[in-house]
Design a protein around this motif. Structure first.
Motif, PDB file in Angstrom:
ATOM      1  N   VAL A 124       0.708  -1.263   0.226  1.00 43.01           N
ATOM      2  CA  VAL A 124       0.068  -0.025   0.146  1.00 43.01           C
ATOM      3  C   VAL A 124       0.887   1.178   0.037  1.00 43.01           C
ATOM      4  O   VAL A 124       1.712   1.310   0.484  1.00 43.01           O
ATOM      5  CB  VAL A 124      -0.948   0.158   1.052  1.00 43.01           C
ATOM      6  CG1 VAL A 124      -1.970  -1.070   1.167  1.00 43.01           C
ATOM      7  CG2 VAL A 124      -0.254  -0.019   2.369  1.00 43.01           C
ATOM      8  N   GLY A 125       0.409   2.341  -0.498  1.00 45.68           N
ATOM      9  CA  GLY A 125       1.220   3.352  -0.642  1.00 45.68           C
ATOM     10  C   GLY A 125       0.597   4.756  -0.778  1.00 45.68           C
ATOM     11  O   GLY A 125      -0.622   4.795  -1.088  1.00 45.68           O
ATOM     12  N   ALA A 126       1.273   5.815  -0.824  1.00 47.24           N
ATOM     13  CA  ALA A 126       0.753   7.083  -0.623  1.00 47.24           C
ATOM     14  C   ALA A 126       1.578   8.113  -1.479  1.00 47.24           C
ATOM     15  O   ALA A 126       2.879   7.849  -1.422  1.00 47.24           O
ATOM     16  CB  ALA A 126       0.349   7.675   0.723  1.00 47.24           C
ATOM     17  N   GLY A 127       0.960   9.113  -2.209  1.00 51.33           N
ATOM     18  CA  GLY A 127       1.765  10.130  -2.870  1.00 51.33           C
ATOM     19  C   GLY A 127       1.132  11.202  -3.594  1.00 51.33           C
ATOM     20  O   GLY A 127      -0.198  11.397  -3.086  1.00 51.33           O
ATOM     21  N   PHE A 128       1.602  11.584  -4.672  1.00 52.38           N
ATOM     22  CA  PHE A 128       1.024  12.796  -5.371  1.00 52.38           C
ATOM     23  C   PHE A 128       0.097  12.404  -6.575  1.00 52.38           C
ATOM     24  O   PHE A 128       0.557  11.155  -6.865  1.00 52.38           O
ATOM     25  CB  PHE A 128       1.964  13.966  -5.901  1.00 52.38           C
ATOM     26  CG  PHE A 128       2.906  13.393  -6.684  1.00 52.38           C
ATOM     27  CD1 PHE A 128       2.496  13.566  -8.204  1.00 52.38           C
ATOM     28  CD2 PHE A 128       3.958  12.354  -6.783  1.00 52.38           C
ATOM     29  CE1 PHE A 128       3.426  12.985  -9.225  1.00 52.38           C
ATOM     30  CE2 PHE A 128       4.831  12.332  -7.730  1.00 52.38           C
ATOM     31  CZ  PHE A 128       4.486  12.163  -8.977  1.00 52.38           C
ATOM     32  N   ALA A 129      -0.846  13.122  -7.014  1.00 54.13           N
ATOM     33  CA  ALA A 129      -1.575  12.905  -8.305  1.00 54.13           C
ATOM     34  C   ALA A 129      -1.713  14.084  -9.002  1.00 54.13           C
ATOM     35  O   ALA A 129      -2.112  15.209  -8.415  1.00 54.13           O
ATOM     36  CB  ALA A 129      -2.813  12.301  -8.099  1.00 54.13           C
ATOM     37  N   ALA A 130      -1.248  14.419 -10.196  1.00 54.86           N
ATOM     38  CA  ALA A 130      -1.257  15.493 -10.903  1.00 54.86           C
ATOM     39  C   ALA A 130      -1.956  15.350 -12.183  1.00 54.86           C
ATOM     40  O   ALA A 130      -1.554  14.483 -12.978  1.00 54.86           O
ATOM     41  CB  ALA A 130       0.304  16.161 -11.204  1.00 54.86           C
ATOM     42  N   GLY A 131      -3.088  16.080 -12.524  1.00 58.28           N
ATOM     43  CA  GLY A 131      -3.732  16.038 -13.752  1.00 58.28           C
ATOM     44  C   GLY A 131      -3.060  16.875 -14.761  1.00 58.28           C
ATOM     45  O   GLY A 131      -2.693  18.072 -14.233  1.00 58.28           O
ATOM     46  N   VAL A 132      -2.721  16.566 -15.839  1.00 64.34           N
ATOM     47  CA  VAL A 132      -2.194  17.343 -16.915  1.00 64.34           C
ATOM     48  C   VAL A 132      -2.960  17.699 -18.076  1.00 64.34           C
ATOM     49  O   VAL A 132      -2.792  18.278 -18.984  1.00 64.34           O
ATOM     50  CB  VAL A 132      -0.934  16.566 -17.322  1.00 64.34           C
ATOM     51  CG1 VAL A 132       0.060  16.190 -16.248  1.00 64.34           C
ATOM     52  CG2 VAL A 132      -1.320  15.263 -17.925  1.00 64.34           C
ATOM     53  N   THR A 133      -4.420  17.465 -18.276  1.00 62.54           N
ATOM     54  CA  THR A 133      -5.269  17.583 -19.191  1.00 62.54           C
ATOM     55  C   THR A 133      -6.364  18.195 -18.635  1.00 62.54           C
ATOM     56  O   THR A 133      -6.663  18.378 -17.159  1.00 62.54           O
ATOM     57  CB  THR A 133      -5.671  16.446 -20.068  1.00 62.54           C
ATOM     58  OG1 THR A 133      -6.250  15.769 -19.066  1.00 62.54           O
ATOM     59  CG2 THR A 133      -4.363  15.634 -20.671  1.00 62.54           C
ATOM     60  N   ASN A 134      -7.419  19.016 -19.323  1.00 63.86           N
ATOM     61  CA  ASN A 134      -8.588  19.404 -18.993  1.00 63.86           C
ATOM     62  C   ASN A 134      -9.573  19.202 -20.255  1.00 63.86           C
ATOM     63  O   ASN A 134      -9.282  18.872 -21.186  1.00 63.86           O
ATOM     64  CB  ASN A 134      -8.596  20.888 -18.568  1.00 63.86           C
ATOM     65  CG  ASN A 134      -8.327  21.780 -19.802  1.00 63.86           C
ATOM     66  OD1 ASN A 134      -9.069  21.899 -20.766  1.00 63.86           O
ATOM     67  ND2 ASN A 134      -7.211  22.449 -19.631  1.00 63.86           N
ATOM     68  N   GLY A 135     -10.945  19.240 -19.824  1.00 58.77           N
ATOM     69  CA  GLY A 135     -11.700  18.791 -20.800  1.00 58.77           C
ATOM     70  C   GLY A 135     -12.383  19.983 -21.724  1.00 58.77           C
ATOM     71  O   GLY A 135     -13.363  19.724 -22.278  1.00 58.77           O
ATOM     72  N   GLY A 136     -12.106  21.238 -21.276  1.00 63.93           N
ATOM     73  CA  GLY A 136     -12.534  22.456 -22.008  1.00 63.93           C
ATOM     74  C   GLY A 136     -13.710  22.790 -21.633  1.00 63.93           C
ATOM     75  O   GLY A 136     -14.337  23.671 -21.937  1.00 63.93           O
ATOM     76  N   GLN A 137     -14.337  22.337 -20.387  1.00 62.14           N
ATOM     77  CA  GLN A 137     -15.600  23.029 -19.792  1.00 62.14           C
ATOM     78  C   GLN A 137     -15.212  23.465 -18.483  1.00 62.14           C
ATOM     79  O   GLN A 137     -14.276  23.066 -17.663  1.00 62.14           O
ATOM     80  CB  GLN A 137     -16.612  21.770 -19.783  1.00 62.14           C
ATOM     81  CG  GLN A 137     -16.806  20.851 -20.966  1.00 62.14           C
ATOM     82  CD  GLN A 137     -17.554  21.948 -21.956  1.00 62.14           C
ATOM     83  OE1 GLN A 137     -18.647  22.553 -21.701  1.00 62.14           O
ATOM     84  NE2 GLN A 137     -17.115  21.760 -23.391  1.00 62.14           N
ATOM     85  N   SER A 138     -16.555  23.987 -17.828  1.00 61.63           N
ATOM     86  CA  SER A 138     -16.251  24.481 -16.489  1.00 61.63           C
ATOM     87  C   SER A 138     -15.849  23.283 -15.634  1.00 61.63           C
ATOM     88  O   SER A 138     -16.740  22.334 -15.868  1.00 61.63           O
ATOM     89  CB  SER A 138     -17.362  25.439 -16.128  1.00 61.63           C
ATOM     90  OG  SER A 138     -17.361  25.685 -14.706  1.00 61.63           O
TER      91      SER A 138
END
Length: 181
Positions: A45-59
């Protein structure tokens, strides 16, 4: 005295003949190169960071930074693992159970690719891997770095993972794990 020397030489010669094969076989065995075991069979089991690098173009689709919790359960002697990952932001989380195929690429190191499904707890709220439920594909690397500790990194692609958008979400995740098995 001559009889003593003759007996001594006979016993020495016979002893040498009996012991020599053991010494030669031990020497030959130690001369063989030791093959390093590729891969790791660690369940962790582990823990760390998550970075989204995209967006869907909507609010509400903006790339989001957050964290991740992950786990791996090695399934017997097969190259398959059951995995779970939670990518979370300050608003909600995406729970991503998946199954992976694992390949040992170096000593104590695996590369893996898996497929599963992403369940977003609050539909429409951003997580690093999108804001709606959908199929998820995961590819990553994990490596044991010390007794009972691993580092891992993966890329998670949420297929069609944004509301009102056909875009896919991509997140980069990494962290430290603790081996429990």
């Amino acid at each position: 005295m001559q009889r003593f020397f003759k007996s001594f030489l006979t016993i020495s010669a016979l002893s040498s003949l009996v012991i020599a094969p053991f010494i030669v076989s031990v020497g030959a065995a130690s001369a063989q190169p030791v093959q390093a075991k590729k891969g790791t069979n660690a369940s962790y089991v582990g823990a760390g960071f998550a970075a989204g690098v995209t967006n869907g173009g909507q609010s509400g689709d903006a790339a989001t930074f957050g964290g991740n919790l992950t786990g791996r359960l090695k399934l017997g002697n097969t190259p398959v693992s059951a995995r779970g990952q939670i990518n979370f932001s300050d608003e909600t989380s995406a729970i991503i159970p998946h199954v992976s195929a694992d390949v040992g690429i170096a000593k104590n190191t695996n590369a893996y690719v898996g497929v599963g499904y992403q369940f977003v707890e609050r539909d429409g709220k951003p997580t690093p891997s999108g804001n709606k439920n959908g199929v998820a594909v995961v590819a990553g690397v994990e490596s044991e770095v010390g007794k009972n500790f691993l580092v891992y990194s993966n890329t998670t692609v949420g297929i069609n993972a944004y509301k009102n958008s056909p875009a896919s979400a991509i997140s980069i995740n990494g962290g430290v794990g603790y081996r429990f098995k």
